[in-house]
Design an enzyme around this catalytic site. Structure first.
Site, PDB file in Angstrom:
ATOM      1  N   SER A  13       0.816  -1.231  -0.130  1.00  0.00           N
ATOM      2  CA  SER A  13      -0.031  -0.028  -0.010  1.00  0.00           C
ATOM      3  C   SER A  13       0.942   1.171   0.266  1.00  0.00           C
ATOM      4  O   SER A  13       2.161   1.207   0.101  1.00  0.00           O
ATOM      5  CB  SER A  13      -0.810  -0.080   1.230  1.00  0.00           C
ATOM      6  OG  SER A  13      -0.232   0.124   2.352  1.00  0.00           O
ATOM      7  N   ASP A  71      -7.818  10.464  -0.025  1.00  0.00           N
ATOM      8  CA  ASP A  71      -8.199  10.204  -1.477  1.00  0.00           C
ATOM      9  C   ASP A  71      -9.220  11.031  -2.104  1.00  0.00           C
ATOM     10  O   ASP A  71      -8.784  11.610  -3.362  1.00  0.00           O
ATOM     11  CB  ASP A  71      -7.967   8.869  -1.949  1.00  0.00           C
ATOM     12  CG  ASP A  71      -6.718   8.130  -2.012  1.00  0.00           C
ATOM     13  OD1 ASP A  71      -5.806   8.969  -2.092  1.00  0.00           O
ATOM     14  OD2 ASP A  71      -6.516   7.102  -1.709  1.00  0.00           O
ATOM     15  N   LYS A 187      13.460  -5.259  -9.669  1.00  0.00           N
ATOM     16  CA  LYS A 187      12.966  -6.632  -9.594  1.00  0.00           C
ATOM     17  C   LYS A 187      11.230  -6.660  -9.992  1.00  0.00           C
ATOM     18  O   LYS A 187      10.748  -5.679  -9.555  1.00  0.00           O
ATOM     19  CB  LYS A 187      12.894  -7.327  -8.119  1.00  0.00           C
ATOM     20  CG  LYS A 187      14.451  -7.417  -7.663  1.00  0.00           C
ATOM     21  CD  LYS A 187      15.410  -7.899  -8.580  1.00  0.00           C
ATOM     22  CE  LYS A 187      15.384  -9.603  -8.552  1.00  0.00           C
ATOM     23  NZ  LYS A 187      16.219  -9.860  -9.463  1.00  0.00           N
ATOM     24  N   PRO A 190       7.765  -9.557  -7.596  1.00  0.00           N
ATOM     25  CA  PRO A 190       6.336  -9.028  -6.876  1.00  0.00           C
ATOM     26  C   PRO A 190       5.298  -8.745  -7.617  1.00  0.00           C
ATOM     27  O   PRO A 190       4.153  -8.945  -7.442  1.00  0.00           O
ATOM     28  CB  PRO A 190       7.106  -7.982  -6.072  1.00  0.00           C
ATOM     29  CG  PRO A 190       8.465  -8.087  -5.869  1.00  0.00           C
ATOM     30  CD  PRO A 190       8.893  -8.780  -7.050  1.00  0.00           C
ATOM     31  N   THR A 191       5.592  -7.850  -8.875  1.00  0.00           N
ATOM     32  CA  THR A 191       4.495  -7.667  -9.666  1.00  0.00           C
ATOM     33  C   THR A 191       3.765  -8.740 -10.261  1.00  0.00           C
ATOM     34  O   THR A 191       2.568  -8.836 -10.498  1.00  0.00           O
ATOM     35  CB  THR A 191       4.999  -6.591 -10.653  1.00  0.00           C
ATOM     36  OG1 THR A 191       5.270  -5.391  -9.934  1.00  0.00           O
ATOM     37  CG2 THR A 191       3.998  -6.222 -11.813  1.00  0.00           C
ATOM     38  N   CYS A 386      -9.835  25.993  12.630  1.00  0.00           N
ATOM     39  CA  CYS A 386     -11.011  25.414  13.154  1.00  0.00           C
ATOM     40  C   CYS A 386     -10.334  25.472  14.777  1.00  0.00           C
ATOM     41  O   CYS A 386     -10.524  26.579  15.210  1.00  0.00           O
ATOM     42  CB  CYS A 386     -10.957  23.900  12.790  1.00  0.00           C
ATOM     43  SG  CYS A 386     -12.605  23.532  13.558  1.00  0.00           S
ATOM     44  N   HIS A 523     -12.896  24.766   7.600  1.00  0.00           N
ATOM     45  CA  HIS A 523     -11.607  24.319   7.199  1.00  0.00           C
ATOM     46  C   HIS A 523     -11.514  24.734   5.601  1.00  0.00           C
ATOM     47  O   HIS A 523     -11.868  24.252   4.779  1.00  0.00           O
ATOM     48  CB  HIS A 523     -11.289  22.742   7.283  1.00  0.00           C
ATOM     49  CG  HIS A 523     -11.578  22.410   8.680  1.00  0.00           C
ATOM     50  ND1 HIS A 523     -10.365  21.919   9.031  1.00  0.00           N
ATOM     51  CD2 HIS A 523     -12.573  21.890   9.465  1.00  0.00           C
ATOM     52  CE1 HIS A 523     -10.411  21.504  10.373  1.00  0.00           C
ATOM     53  NE2 HIS A 523     -11.994  21.561  10.713  1.00  0.00           N
ATOM     54  N   GLU A 525      -8.883  24.919   3.995  1.00  0.00           N
ATOM     55  CA  GLU A 525      -7.907  23.786   3.248  1.00  0.00           C
ATOM     56  C   GLU A 525      -8.602  22.788   2.571  1.00  0.00           C
ATOM     57  O   GLU A 525      -8.110  22.223   1.472  1.00  0.00           O
ATOM     58  CB  GLU A 525      -7.008  22.981   4.193  1.00  0.00           C
ATOM     59  CG  GLU A 525      -7.578  22.094   5.192  1.00  0.00           C
ATOM     60  CD  GLU A 525      -8.147  22.826   6.395  1.00  0.00           C
ATOM     61  OE1 GLU A 525      -8.428  23.768   6.620  1.00  0.00           O
ATOM     62  OE2 GLU A 525      -8.366  22.074   7.514  1.00  0.00           O
TER      63      GLU A 525
HETATM   64  N1  GLN Z   1     -12.021  20.050  18.599  1.00  0.00           N
HETATM   65  C1  GLN Z   1     -12.551  21.357  18.290  1.00  0.00           C
HETATM   66  C2  GLN Z   1     -13.847  21.126  17.901  1.00  0.00           C
HETATM   67  O1  GLN Z   1     -14.731  19.950  18.034  1.00  0.00           O
HETATM   68  C3  GLN Z   1     -11.898  21.535  16.830  1.00  0.00           C
HETATM   69  C4  GLN Z   1     -12.256  20.648  15.774  1.00  0.00           C
HETATM   70  C5  GLN Z   1     -11.226  20.880  14.546  1.00  0.00           C
HETATM   71  O2  GLN Z   1     -10.181  21.425  14.729  1.00  0.00           O
HETATM   72  N2  GLN Z   1     -11.828  20.307  13.505  1.00  0.00           N
HETATM   73  O3  GLN Z   1     -14.632  22.252  17.715  1.00  0.00           O
END
Ligand code: GLN
Length: 549
Positions: A13, A71, A187, A190-191, A386, A523, A525
């Site tokens: 993996s 993913d 090698k 393994p494949t 967060c 978040h 991100e």
């Molecule tokens: N632990 C915090 C909450 O539950 C922040 C959660 C987080 O950072 N995703 O509010």
């Protein structure tokens, strides 16, 4: 009518099935096709929300609140498309939906069996995604490695679909070719074993992605071709490279896109790869560097630290840096060290910007608060995500508003009653208290996309360029509105509010006071991709580059 490409892993993996799937998706999208993808996780967990990120990697959150495997984040970043519950399944979720149907008598008295009903349920989920997206290609990534007991039923689903629609199904094996130090030679055995193992599940791969430290040479391509029954042209070299965003371009050197299309008797509709190439040229030709520190919990499994737990944060930093043609240098900083030795805080000056990301539990929290205080006072660009936002608020309450006992109820270890911590500046949301009392943990946080109204003339307003935004959440706690007045009075700007529930979503310090001090309850991100860096990450990196000068 969709075509289905199953992507499976051989030998071990962690060799990049997710990036392979995402890259194949990108290639086909750039050839003018509509693409979607599904990740199959062989866990009994119904979703990734209850898995420890140190063990399983980041929990990625989609707009609809699905807590999925990291993913799915790669699919979003490579395809620039939003994923949902339809793009993710686990063994647990498949069994759960089958059992629910059985309870509703949907099988009309018949015996419900593991085979064929489980693989049929898997195929039904794939078809559901097809119906919803009308995609030309559905990519299905089967987690784990062939030969494992755990993913046999998913291989069975793949085999059954091929039987039903032989012309519409393609099998790709991502395999690993070791180069043992003592031998110094790549090698292929393994494949060969991995292919045999796949054969015993009734599947013959059409394409082999040969992952290795270097490109596969002709003699070894020949060998794999003979022993595995795959055309030499369908053995695609996938050597280690510096950036994951080069993978689609690298695959195209071996003409992977056209090889796939040829097998389906299709022709490219367009040739759209320019934007991706341009982005990659920014990665390859940086004109400057930016040093970002992430202050987090110290976490390890054995001798290895898993940066994977924060993969979206790391990728979002990269996207924003590439936008400015900057090479990001990202350092993980253990928060606990600041608790033991506050003198070490001075090291933070070496960085152009500091991020305190999300997290759960109280380990390292006081160290993070110290780091935030340092960034605030020394005017180091700071971005809180967060938990990072909650801690920035606590820091401000304690050190600027003089509320010495300010804390979050999460750390006061008293989730169920508000009077056990003197100053619950961060408190558990009301509905959450009820859920936890009933031990309903799975899939019950405040999850997924919520609207946020941005205050005008703030850093956030300038970054987003609009008043109403939507961002993804995953938390149980929130800024306690009882403290809003005093926080604002002392200069903290509540720059974003959820209009329906009046929850604080963004806090900032004014630009005249600090070059960049922004923290979000959501978040950001999760919504960044290399072609469209997230506006707040972009502004954070802009400020960090400025700081450098
Ligand atoms: N632990 C915090 C909450 O539950 C922040 C959660 C987080 O950072 N995703 O509010």
């Amino acid at each position: 009518m969709a075509r289905y490409i199953f992507i499976m892993g051989g030998v071990m993996s962690g060799i990049g099935k997710g990036i392979t799937t995402s890259s194949i998706g990108r290639i086909l999208k750039d050839k003018g096709f509509l693409v979607s993808a599904i990740k199959i996780d062989p866990y009994i967990n119904v979703d990734a929300g209850t898995m420890n990120p140190v063990e399983h990697g980041e929990v990625f959150v989609a707009d609809d609140g699905t807590e999925s495997d990291q993913d799915i984040g790669n699919y979003e970043r490579f395809l620039g498309q939003n994923m949902s519950i339809d793009n993710y399944m686990t063994t647990g979720s498949v069994y759960l939906s089958l059992i629910e149907r059985e309870r509703k008598m949907e099988f009309g008295g018949k015996c419900v069996e593991v085979v064929p009903h489980i693989p049929e349920e898997v195929i039904a989920k794939i078809k559901r995604l097809e119906k919803k997206t009308k995609a030309d290609f559905i990519l299905i990534e089967i987690g784990g490695t062939v030969g494992e007991y755990q993913n046999l039923l998913f291989l069975e689903a793949a085999r059954m679909l091929k039987l039903k629609e032989p012309k519409n199904v393609l099998f790709v094996l991502v395999s690993y070719l070791p180069i043992p130090n003592t031998i110094g030679e790549m090698k292929t055995k393994p494949t060969q074993y991995a292919v045999r193992s796949l054969n015993s599940a009734g599947i013959q791969p059409d394409i082999i992605i040969a992952r290795a430290a270097m490109a596969v040479d002709e003699p070894r391509k020949k060998k794999i071709s003979i022993f595995c029954g795959v055309d030499e042209k369908d053995i695609i070299s996938a050597p280690d490279i510096k950036s994951i965003y080069e993978v689609p371009l690298n695959f195209e050197k071996d003409d992977l896109g056209n090889r796939i299309l040829k097998k389906f008797n299709l022709k490219a509709k367009k040739s759209n790869g320019g934007q991706w190439k341009k982005m990659f040229s920014n990665i390859q030709n940086p004109t400057k560097q930016v040093k970002i520190g992430i202050v987090g919990k110290y976490f390890k499994t054995g001798d290895f630290t898993l940066m994977d737990s924060y993969i979206s944060v790391i990728e979002a930093i990269k996207h924003a840096s590439y936008y400015f043609k900057a090479k990001p240098e990202i350092t993980w900083i253990s928060a606990e060290q600041f608790e033991e030795n506050p003198k070490l805080l001075a090291d933070l000056k070496k960085f152009d910007g500091i991020i305190v990301p999300g997290g759960f539990g109280n380990r390292g929290v006081e160290g993070k608060i110290k780091a935030i205080e340092f960034c605030r006072k020394k005017k180091i660009p700071f971005f809180g995500l967060c938990l990072g936002m909650q801690l920035a608020t606590i820091e401000f309450a304690r050190n600027v508003c003089g509320i010495k006992k300010a804390n979050s109820m999460e750390f006061a270890k008293a989730e169920l009653s508000s009077d056990q911590t003197a100053e619950p500046v961060i408190d558990m949301m009301l509905e959450q208290k009820k859920l936890l009392k009933e031990s309903r943990y799975g899939g019950t946080m405040r999850l997924g996309a919520y609207y946020c109204k941005i205050k005008s003339k703030t850093i956030s307003a300038k970054a987003y360029g609009k008043e109403i935004i939507s961002e993804r959440h995953r938390h149980r706690y929130e800024l306690n509105n009882k403290y809003k007045e005093i926080l604002e009075k002392r200069g903290l700007i509540i720059a974003g509010i959820n209009p329906e529930k009046d929850l604080a979503e963004i806090v900032e310090l004014p630009k005249i006071k600090h070059p960049f001090f922004v923290a979000t309850q959501f978040h950001p991100e999760f919504k960044s991709n290399p072609l469209e860096p997230h506006p707040l990450f972009r502004e954070f990196i802009r400020a960090s580059l400025k700081q450098k000068k």
